[in-house]
Design a protein around this motif. Structure first.
Motif, PDB file in Angstrom:
ATOM      1  N   PRO A  15     -42.943  50.299 -48.465  1.00 57.19           N
ATOM      2  CA  PRO A  15     -42.263  49.274 -49.275  1.00 57.19           C
ATOM      3  C   PRO A  15     -41.183  48.494 -48.531  1.00 57.19           C
ATOM      4  O   PRO A  15     -40.476  47.693 -49.150  1.00 57.19           O
ATOM      5  CB  PRO A  15     -41.643  50.093 -50.396  1.00 57.19           C
ATOM      6  N   ALA A  16     -41.015  48.727 -47.241  1.00 54.66           N
ATOM      7  CA  ALA A  16     -39.999  47.989 -46.496  1.00 54.66           C
ATOM      8  C   ALA A  16     -40.505  46.580 -46.169  1.00 54.66           C
ATOM      9  O   ALA A  16     -41.684  46.264 -46.339  1.00 54.66           O
ATOM     10  CB  ALA A  16     -39.649  48.733 -45.213  1.00 54.66           C
ATOM     11  N   ILE A  17     -39.599  45.733 -45.687  1.00 61.15           N
ATOM     12  CA  ILE A  17     -39.978  44.403 -45.219  1.00 61.15           C
ATOM     13  C   ILE A  17     -39.389  44.184 -43.832  1.00 61.15           C
ATOM     14  O   ILE A  17     -38.346  44.742 -43.488  1.00 61.15           O
ATOM     15  CB  ILE A  17     -39.491  43.278 -46.158  1.00 61.15           C
ATOM     16  N   GLY A  18     -40.091  43.398 -43.037  1.00 60.90           N
ATOM     17  CA  GLY A  18     -39.599  43.016 -41.721  1.00 60.90           C
ATOM     18  C   GLY A  18     -39.391  41.517 -41.652  1.00 60.90           C
ATOM     19  O   GLY A  18     -39.649  40.777 -42.618  1.00 60.90           O
ATOM     20  N   GLY A  19     -38.949  41.057 -40.496  1.00 58.18           N
ATOM     21  CA  GLY A  19     -38.694  39.631 -40.339  1.00 58.18           C
ATOM     22  C   GLY A  19     -39.920  38.773 -40.562  1.00 58.18           C
ATOM     23  O   GLY A  19     -39.833  37.685 -41.148  1.00 58.18           O
ATOM     24  N   HIS A  44     -38.932  34.250 -32.908  1.00 61.01           N
ATOM     25  CA  HIS A  44     -40.337  34.317 -32.502  1.00 61.01           C
ATOM     26  C   HIS A  44     -41.246  34.466 -33.714  1.00 61.01           C
ATOM     27  O   HIS A  44     -42.339  33.896 -33.752  1.00 61.01           O
ATOM     28  CB  HIS A  44     -40.528  35.478 -31.523  1.00 61.01           C
ATOM     29  N   TRP A  45     -40.816  35.238 -34.712  1.00 56.61           N
ATOM     30  CA  TRP A  45     -41.604  35.327 -35.941  1.00 56.61           C
ATOM     31  C   TRP A  45     -41.620  33.982 -36.658  1.00 56.61           C
ATOM     32  O   TRP A  45     -42.639  33.598 -37.249  1.00 56.61           O
ATOM     33  CB  TRP A  45     -41.027  36.409 -36.847  1.00 56.61           C
ATOM     34  N   ALA A  46     -40.506  33.269 -36.620  1.00 57.37           N
ATOM     35  CA  ALA A  46     -40.479  31.955 -37.260  1.00 57.37           C
ATOM     36  C   ALA A  46     -41.489  31.023 -36.611  1.00 57.37           C
ATOM     37  O   ALA A  46     -42.213  30.293 -37.297  1.00 57.37           O
ATOM     38  CB  ALA A  46     -39.071  31.367 -37.180  1.00 57.37           C
ATOM     39  N   GLU A  47     -41.551  31.030 -35.287  1.00 54.84           N
ATOM     40  CA  GLU A  47     -42.518  30.175 -34.596  1.00 54.84           C
ATOM     41  C   GLU A  47     -43.952  30.567 -34.925  1.00 54.84           C
ATOM     42  O   GLU A  47     -44.811  29.711 -35.102  1.00 54.84           O
ATOM     43  CB  GLU A  47     -42.267  30.249 -33.085  1.00 54.84           C
ATOM     44  N   GLN A  48     -44.217  31.862 -35.042  1.00 52.99           N
ATOM     45  CA  GLN A  48     -45.584  32.336 -35.237  1.00 52.99           C
ATOM     46  C   GLN A  48     -46.066  32.225 -36.684  1.00 52.99           C
ATOM     47  O   GLN A  48     -47.256  31.971 -36.919  1.00 52.99           O
ATOM     48  CB  GLN A  48     -45.675  33.801 -34.791  1.00 52.99           C
ATOM     49  N   TYR A  49     -45.165  32.427 -37.642  1.00 47.09           N
ATOM     50  CA  TYR A  49     -45.598  32.566 -39.036  1.00 47.09           C
ATOM     51  C   TYR A  49     -45.119  31.441 -39.949  1.00 47.09           C
ATOM     52  O   TYR A  49     -45.284  31.514 -41.165  1.00 47.09           O
ATOM     53  CB  TYR A  49     -45.122  33.911 -39.590  1.00 47.09           C
ATOM     54  N   LEU A  66     -31.172  26.080 -48.813  1.00 48.46           N
ATOM     55  CA  LEU A  66     -31.537  27.495 -48.929  1.00 48.46           C
ATOM     56  C   LEU A  66     -31.148  28.195 -47.638  1.00 48.46           C
ATOM     57  O   LEU A  66     -31.481  27.717 -46.548  1.00 48.46           O
ATOM     58  CB  LEU A  66     -33.033  27.646 -49.180  1.00 48.46           C
ATOM     59  N   VAL A  67     -30.426  29.306 -47.762  1.00 51.48           N
ATOM     60  CA  VAL A  67     -30.028  30.098 -46.599  1.00 51.48           C
ATOM     61  C   VAL A  67     -30.636  31.488 -46.750  1.00 51.48           C
ATOM     62  O   VAL A  67     -30.405  32.165 -47.759  1.00 51.48           O
ATOM     63  CB  VAL A  67     -28.496  30.196 -46.482  1.00 51.48           C
ATOM     64  N   VAL A  68     -31.414  31.898 -45.760  1.00 48.56           N
ATOM     65  CA  VAL A  68     -32.067  33.206 -45.791  1.00 48.56           C
ATOM     66  C   VAL A  68     -31.601  33.997 -44.577  1.00 48.56           C
ATOM     67  O   VAL A  68     -31.721  33.540 -43.434  1.00 48.56           O
ATOM     68  CB  VAL A  68     -33.598  33.066 -45.795  1.00 48.56           C
ATOM     69  N   ILE A  69     -31.061  35.184 -44.841  1.00 46.26           N
ATOM     70  CA  ILE A  69     -30.489  36.022 -43.784  1.00 46.26           C
ATOM     71  C   ILE A  69     -31.460  37.138 -43.420  1.00 46.26           C
ATOM     72  O   ILE A  69     -31.932  37.879 -44.292  1.00 46.26           O
ATOM     73  CB  ILE A  69     -29.158  36.650 -44.231  1.00 46.26           C
ATOM     74  N   ILE A  70     -31.767  37.253 -42.128  1.00 40.90           N
ATOM     75  CA  ILE A  70     -32.506  38.408 -41.622  1.00 40.90           C
ATOM     76  C   ILE A  70     -31.466  39.471 -41.297  1.00 40.90           C
ATOM     77  O   ILE A  70     -30.826  39.465 -40.239  1.00 40.90           O
ATOM     78  CB  ILE A  70     -33.316  38.039 -40.361  1.00 40.90           C
ATOM     79  N   ILE A  91     -32.798  42.440 -46.520  1.00 43.53           N
ATOM     80  CA  ILE A  91     -32.532  43.675 -45.781  1.00 43.53           C
ATOM     81  C   ILE A  91     -33.845  44.127 -45.145  1.00 43.53           C
ATOM     82  O   ILE A  91     -34.780  44.536 -45.839  1.00 43.53           O
ATOM     83  CB  ILE A  91     -31.993  44.778 -46.712  1.00 43.53           C
ATOM     84  N   VAL A  92     -33.938  44.024 -43.832  1.00 40.06           N
ATOM     85  CA  VAL A  92     -35.198  44.272 -43.126  1.00 40.06           C
ATOM     86  C   VAL A  92     -35.083  45.507 -42.245  1.00 40.06           C
ATOM     87  O   VAL A  92     -33.996  46.019 -41.982  1.00 40.06           O
ATOM     88  CB  VAL A  92     -35.599  43.045 -42.271  1.00 40.06           C
ATOM     89  N   THR A  93     -36.224  45.963 -41.780  1.00 39.32           N
ATOM     90  CA  THR A  93     -36.250  47.101 -40.867  1.00 39.32           C
ATOM     91  C   THR A  93     -35.690  46.702 -39.508  1.00 39.32           C
ATOM     92  O   THR A  93     -35.421  45.529 -39.247  1.00 39.32           O
ATOM     93  CB  THR A  93     -37.687  47.611 -40.680  1.00 39.32           C
ATOM     94  N   ASP A  94     -35.550  47.690 -38.632  1.00 39.92           N
ATOM     95  CA  ASP A  94     -35.032  47.379 -37.295  1.00 39.92           C
ATOM     96  C   ASP A  94     -36.141  46.983 -36.320  1.00 39.92           C
ATOM     97  O   ASP A  94     -35.907  46.878 -35.119  1.00 39.92           O
ATOM     98  CB  ASP A  94     -34.215  48.544 -36.735  1.00 39.92           C
TER      99      ASP A  94
END
Length: 567
Positions: free
Chosen positions: A378-382, A408-413, A476-480, A551-554
């Protein structure tokens, strides 16, 4: 020495210098003057407010770096300069990080700072430093006015210089005792421009090289204006040529089949293959940066011919030898090239169709691999955060990044539907995201703008949330939020096997925007993330600024540690 209320002429219409500067800001159509008013800036802010219809707002920011970041981002999205102002040494030095970023990205910006009174020059007066020298390494032009009669002609020259050739920030320091001096009514600013073209002696062999190549390639750099997307794609389709973007740039829609992704650290394998095997490469507005070339390890095939087009002659052949160097505006050259290529009788090499198909298959395999990656629930990542944003945001939304591993995730997804919708500050500047989103919103007020920031970068400029609310812009501001400086931690793990100075205490950022009366939500699961994003998008469309603390994983994007360029 010049003193307040001193007249500069006995004839002609006269006006106070502060009034002339305010009118000049309106004439150049800056969307705002951003900063913190103090010293002589107080006079200019008052004069701006007195302009008929108040066409230029003075935007108070919570820190001068926020003002510089706003103008930096506005220039990226509008390709026009905005004005930032700061008081003497403390305020002016706070501008430096944003000014340096604009300089690195070749973006126009007009910086006006207040200097100590010239009556006290070189006496170590209060807050006196040599501002002209301070800004010199990070601007195209940095000067101090020593005569109030010359100020307006210097500002007009600054305006011409910020846009001429390779754009970049310019800086003019003004002694604070000049503001009430009377001057003659100044001339209006102008930016004369001559169209540039490839000369006939070069055009024919360039076209022959492009049509005759078996493995042609187009490399689109950060110097390619967003308005050139259509011309670029038309040329690529005519030539049946793949396109590779420079590091963390998205010069065309990600949906176009000829696009192979980005080159450089965290880049695509197909982009690497294309560069390594191309026999002719048309390079448009690209400096071949350290990140794009993976610390300058990248190289072209032996015998490959480069056609390098750039506004700045110093960039051409600096990293790689070229067969043809063209100093020109890409916006002028692309239509000329397409017309010449279409009219040429030189046959297209048949092998290029196979070459393009092979590269497209490699890119499709890479995309399939990326699509299969996921953080176990049930966790989420970037990457899950970026995927949710892409699902929920309108297709023409603009994503403004801060600096951090998640980029890098932003560029890919986060595929874009058009050029200019994705901005990572390639200066590597943390704290850019929130004020950068404000600047982007000034450039595109009818478009949804999202700042995707790390927890480190968010904390650096989170006070600018209040600026966004006060202006009523709605972002909209989204914090990783992974509780660390992820990219630094990754490097520490690699080199030393432990972390020092890269982890934070537990933090819950939703309390910060609530202090400003904003909606804020915390999300730590796929379900809560989806609900939060959907609610946030609806509220932002209604003009509110909303913050999601994810709140994401490490887990970190592996790109920075995986060699992209393989010998």
């Amino acid at each position: 020495m010049y003193r307040e209320h001193q007249s500069t002429s006995q004839t002609g219409l006269k006006m106070k210098l502060c009034d002339a500067i305010a009118r000049w800001c309106a004439e150049i159509r800056t969307p705002f003057v951003a900063g913190i008013p103090a010293a002589g800036i107080l006079d200019i802010a008052e004069s701006l407010a007195k302009l008929p219809g108040s066409p230029v707002p003075f935007v108070l920011t919570r820190h001068e770096e926020g003002a510089a970041f706003m103008a930096y981002s506005y220039a990226f999205h509008a390709r026009q300069p905005a004005v930032v102002m700061a008081s003497k040494a403390p305020g002016s030095t706070n501008l430096a990080i944003g000014v340096a970023g604009a300089f690195i990205e070749s973006l126009p910006m007009l910086v006006i700072t207040q200097q100590a009174s010239n009556e006290h020059d070189r006496l170590e007066a209060f807050e006196e430093v040599d501002l002209a020298k301070l800004f010199e390494p990070i601007t195209k032009w940095s000067v101090q006015a020593n005569n109030p009669k010359r100020v307006m002609s210097m500002l007009n020259e600054a305006y011409r210089r910020t846009l001429a050739g390779r754009p970049g920030p310019v800086h003019v320091a003004l002694p604070c005792n000049f503001m009430s001096c009377e001057i003659e009514e100044p001339a209006a600013p102008s930016t004369p421009r001559a169209a540039t073209r490839i000369c006939d002696e070069q055009l024919e062999p360039i076209v022959a090289a492009l049509r005759g190549a078996e493995r042609p390639l187009i490399i689109a750099g950060g110097g390619l204006p967003a308005r050139c997307e259509g011309s670029l794609l038309a040329l690529a389709e005519t030539l049946q040529t793949p396109i590779v973007a420079s590091w963390l740039r998205k010069p065309v829609t990600d949906a176009h089949p000829n696009l192979l992704g980005i080159a450089g650290i965290g880049g695509s394998p197909a982009a690497r293959t294309a560069i390594a095997q191309a026999d002719v490469a048309l390079v448009l507005g690209c400096r071949f940066s350290e990140q794009m070339t993976e610390h300058y390890h990248m190289h072209f095939a032996q015998g490959a011919r480069l056609i390098h087009v750039d506004l700045d002659p110093a960039v051409i052949a600096r990293v790689f030898a070229v067969a043809f160097g063209v100093v020109a505006d890409i916006a002028d050259v692309l239509p000329q090239l397409r017309e010449a290529v279409a009219a040429s009788s030189v046959p297209l090499a048949a092998a290029r169709r196979t070459w393009l198909a092979r590269l497209q298959a490699e890119q499709a395999g890479y995309r399939k691999h990326l699509d299969a990656q996921a953080t176990p629930p049930p966790a989420i990542g970037g990457r899950e955060v970026v995927r949710e944003l892409r699902r929920a945001l309108p297709r023409d939304s603009r994503l403004v990044l801060d600096s951090g591993n998640y980029l890098h995730w932003a560029e890919q997804y986060f595929p874009v539907t058009g050029a200019g919708q994705f901005h990572y500050p390639t200066s590597g500047t943390m704290g850019f995201g929130i004020p950068g989103a404000i600047g982007a919103k000034f450039a595109h007020p009818d478009t949804l703008v999202c700042a995707l920031v790390g927890d480190g970068g968010f904390a650096m400029t989170m006070g600018e949330l209040e600026t966004a609310k006060r202006l009523g812009l709605g972002i909209l501001v989204v914090i990783i939020n992974n509780g660390m400086l992820g990219h630094i931690r990754m490097r520490q793990d690699q080199r030393f096997g432990r972390n020092i100075g890269s982890r934070f205490t537990e933090q819950h950022f939703q309390h910060v925007p609530r202090a400003f009366g904003m909606l804020a939500e915390e999300a730590d699961s796929p379900e809560s993330l989806r609900r939060a994003v959907d609610r946030a998008v609806a509220r932002v469309r209604d003009g509110e600024t909303v913050v999601i603390d994810a709140i994401v994983t490490d887990e970190l994007a592996p790109g920075p540690l995986e060699p992209w360029w393989k010998a």
